[in-house]
Motif scaffolding. Structure first.
Motif, mmCIF file in Angstrom:
data_model
loop_
_atom_site.group_PDB
_atom_site.id
_atom_site.type_symbol
_atom_site.label_atom_id
_atom_site.label_comp_id
_atom_site.label_asym_id
_atom_site.label_seq_id
_atom_site.Cartn_x
_atom_site.Cartn_y
_atom_site.Cartn_z
ATOM 1 N N LEU A 110 0.825 -1.169 0.030
ATOM 2 C CA LEU A 110 -0.164 0.080 0.139
ATOM 3 C C LEU A 110 0.874 1.275 -0.044
ATOM 4 O O LEU A 110 0.432 2.197 -0.475
ATOM 5 N N GLU A 111 1.988 1.282 0.591
ATOM 6 C CA GLU A 111 2.793 2.365 0.790
ATOM 7 C C GLU A 111 3.531 2.557 -0.661
ATOM 8 O O GLU A 111 3.621 3.863 -1.279
ATOM 9 N N VAL A 112 3.956 1.369 -1.311
ATOM 10 C CA VAL A 112 4.218 1.630 -2.527
ATOM 11 C C VAL A 112 3.377 2.118 -3.722
ATOM 12 O O VAL A 112 3.534 3.060 -4.532
ATOM 13 N N LEU A 113 2.021 1.774 -3.547
ATOM 14 C CA LEU A 113 0.937 2.416 -4.541
ATOM 15 C C LEU A 113 0.153 3.541 -3.897
ATOM 16 O O LEU A 113 -0.809 3.997 -4.377
ATOM 17 N N SER A 114 0.804 4.085 -2.845
ATOM 18 C CA SER A 114 0.195 5.285 -2.025
ATOM 19 C C SER A 114 0.098 6.521 -3.155
ATOM 20 O O SER A 114 -1.001 7.151 -3.045
ATOM 21 N N VAL A 115 1.040 6.674 -3.905
ATOM 22 C CA VAL A 115 0.934 7.866 -4.963
ATOM 23 C C VAL A 115 -0.395 7.491 -6.012
ATOM 24 O O VAL A 115 -1.260 8.603 -6.267
ATOM 25 N N LEU A 116 -0.306 6.387 -6.418
ATOM 26 C CA LEU A 116 -1.597 6.008 -7.267
ATOM 27 C C LEU A 116 -2.836 6.188 -6.728
ATOM 28 O O LEU A 116 -4.047 6.793 -7.036
ATOM 29 N N ILE A 117 -3.018 5.644 -5.278
ATOM 30 C CA ILE A 117 -4.240 5.765 -4.411
ATOM 31 C C ILE A 117 -4.618 7.189 -4.064
ATOM 32 O O ILE A 117 -5.733 7.549 -4.277
ATOM 33 N N GLU A 118 -3.778 8.131 -3.925
ATOM 34 C CA GLU A 118 -3.867 9.475 -3.777
ATOM 35 C C GLU A 118 -4.422 10.041 -4.825
ATOM 36 O O GLU A 118 -5.395 11.173 -4.963
ATOM 37 N N GLU A 119 -3.658 9.758 -6.255
ATOM 38 C CA GLU A 119 -4.245 10.524 -7.504
ATOM 39 C C GLU A 119 -5.657 10.192 -7.857
ATOM 40 O O GLU A 119 -6.358 11.020 -8.396
ATOM 41 N N LYS A 120 -5.975 9.042 -7.474
ATOM 42 C CA LYS A 120 -7.629 8.637 -7.624
ATOM 43 C C LYS A 120 -8.448 8.887 -6.545
ATOM 44 O O LYS A 120 -9.710 8.591 -6.597
#
Length: 593
Positions: free
Chosen positions: A455-465
């Motif tokens: 989740l930390e690695v994908l946090s940027v993508l999560i925040e973008e969406k």
């Protein structure tokens, strides 16, 4: 009557004994009769010789002058009962009885030729100088008698007269008749004993044969538990021993054949391929369950003519072996089958029909299609970035561009290069998984930490969406026993897919549970979902629900395939549930530490 060996044996034995006894009895009777008559003949000859030598007057040529002496001699001569002696002299007219031991003949007044007690031919023969004898029947008593006529010769060889003697043979034939009675009684007794012994002897042969026949009949009915009781060492005993040996060998052979038949039936019924057998006329003889299911056959189809053209088998000629062996393929009920057929033959080598084998190659056929599709997909996936790189590279080389344009084109080239790198990397990883060449380093991994790290690695993508991640992980969750890099790849692929294919500001739920054996991680989103008809193929390599969707997201179409191969290689499992426009739920199962 003569259909039985026993009756034949007794009859032949009876006739043989009867013939033997008849021959022996006839010889004995004939010999006894000859011997008795010979004894009487010898006695007569002795009497005549003694009489002719005892009286000198018999050599006198004039017997008539000696009549008185002849009468005295004949009267005094010791004779047995039934015997008589006559002195016969030749006269001018006819032979005359000169004297006799019986009172019925007067000297000199009775013709020897007319007397009923004398045979004229013997008298005439004796008067000619020859001795004669004969057995004849007395005309007065009707009894058989022995007659002997002996000429008495003078010193110069002339016939002086004839001594004629008769002997009654009734005693002889009484003995003969008695002997016949005794012999008949003995024959009857012997034949009776013969019948009894023949019956016993025949029974000793026929009873075992009948017993053997009954046991052989039971064997013919399928009961091979037959045992013949051997009571002798003769041919019957040897036959019984051989029957027992034959029974044991036959029973053993039948059991072996039944065992082999059972094996063949088991193989026939449980083999993966469908098998049918048809005769020369095309009538169905056998079909195993697989073949009946493939061809939709039931019991009513047996012994009915089959149309082999539906199996792509044409122009069968049972007299030409070259047309009876072949291989073809056919599509039946959405399945693909390889059809092989060959003849089966009789002992004389003549073809009796066809054996047809239906091998299901649906998977191979699909794999072949998938291989072709895989090659096409790889080619297409590589062609797009290569074309892009080539076109932008040529533009840079051939056109005067400012720094910003060059930077833009190089960034596009770099992006496409990275895309090809990911594709090649994924393909290499799948190849390693296919050939089991991955070196796993299993260790205990904290479940919460592993999920949180992704989740930390994908946090940027999560925040973008602007998406919301809902975690439901108990504090006492067990650790996962797996390879760390492989686990991260699986979680990264599944969670990133949930993020990519979910709408902005949506919620993604990640939950985990554990027991003694495994840890289950569930990733559930409310995104675009997957159509029902695509779910079964979603884990195939390069398979996309929408061809443009994955490319737009920068995917290679291999992520789910790699995730599935990785988790299965670590003895785990992956399940996917989805509904179009409602969302997707993915359940991952890992072994516990």
């Amino acid at each position: 009557m003569f259909n039985s060996i026993k009756s034949k044996f007794i009859t032949i034995y009876f006739l043989l004994m009867l013939i033997c006894i008849s021959i022996v009895g006839s010889l004995i009777i004939n010999r006894l009769e000859s011997q008795q008559i010979q004894n009487i003949s010898d006695n007569i000859n002795n009497n005549l010789n003694n009489m002719s030598g005892a009286s000198a007057y018999m050599y006198n040529s004039n017997w008539k002058s000696q009549k008185f002496q002849f009468e005295n001699t004949l009267d005094d001569w010791p004779l047995s009962q039934g015997e008589a002696i006559y002195a016969i002299v030749d006269s001018t007219d006819y032979p005359l009885i000169l004297a006799s031991s019986t009172s019925g003949a007067s000297a000199g007044d009775k013709s020897a030729l007319s007397s009923k007690s004398i045979e004229p031919d013997l008298v005439l023969k004796a008067l000619s100088g020859e001795e004669g004898d004969k057995i004849t029947t007395n005309k007065n008593t009707n009894q058989k008698e022995k007659h002997v006529a002996k000429p008495v010769l003078s010193s110069d060889g002339d016939v002086n007269g004839v001594l004629y003697m008769t002997a009654d043979l009734s005693s002889v034939y009484k003995v003969i008749d008695y002997a016949k009675i005794v012999l008949s009684a003995a024959t009857a007794l012997a034949l009776g004993i013969t019948i009894v012994l023949g019956y016993i002897l025949a029974s000793s042969i026929t009873v075992p044969i009948r017993d053997l026949t009954k046991k052989a009949s039971k064997m013919a009915e399928g009961d091979f538990n037959q045992k013949f009781e051997v009571k002798s060492d003769d041919e019957i005993g040897k036959l019984g021993s051989m029957f027992n040996y034959l029974t044991e060998e036959l029973d053993s052979t039948i059991n072996q054949v039944n065992l082999e038949k059972s094996k063949l039936n088991t193989i026939f019924n449980y083999m993966a391929e469908g098998v049918i057998a048809v005769d020369r006329e095309g009538f169905l003889l056998h079909a195993n369950p697989i073949a009946r299911n493939i061809l939709s056959l039931d019991e009513e189809y047996f012994y009915k003519k089959q149309d082999l053209t539906k199996l792509n088998i044409f122009d069968i000629n049972y007299y030409d072996d070259s047309t009876l062996e072949g291989e073809t393929k056919v599509d039946i009920k959405d399945s693909f089958y390889k059809i092989k057929y060959a003849p089966y033959k009789k002992e004389d080598g003549k073809n009796s029909g066809l054996i047809v084998v239906l091998q299901d190659i649906t998977k191979e056929h699909k794999l072949d299609l998938m291989r072709k599709e895989f090659v096409a997909n790889v080619s297409h996936e590589l062609k797009t970035p290569i074309t892009t790189i080539k076109s932008y590279s040529e533009t840079i080389l051939e056109s005067p561009l400012d720094k910003d344009d060059v930077h833009h084109f190089v960034s596009i080239i770099n992006r496409e290069n990275n895309r090809m790198g990911r594709l090649v990397s994924d393909l290499l990883q799948l190849s390693n998984l296919d050939y089991n060449s991955s070196n796993w380093n299993y260790e205990e991994i904290d479940t919460y930490f592993a999920i949180n790290e992704i989740l930390e690695v994908l946090s940027v993508l999560i925040e973008e969406k602007h998406q919301n991640i809902e975690l439901d992980i108990p504090m006492d969750i067990k650790d996962i026993f797996a390879d760390r890099h492989a686990l991260e790849q699986v979680l990264m692929n599944i969670i990133s897919n949930a993020i990519k294919y979910s709408d902005d500001s949506s919620t993604i739920k990640i939950s985990a549970t554990s027991n003694y054996f495994n840890v289950k991680i569930v990733v559930e989103d409310h995104g675009i979902g997957i159509p029902e008809e695509d779910i079964d193929r979603i884990f195939e390599r390069f398979y996309r629900v929408e061809k443009s969707r994955s490319r737009a997201q920068g995917g290679t179409g291999l992520g789910l395939s790699i995730a599935r191969e990785l988790i299965l290689s670590m003895n785990g499992d992956i399940k996917l549930e989805s509904k179009l426009n409602e969302g997707t739920k993915v359940t991952l199962t890992f072994e516990t530490a």
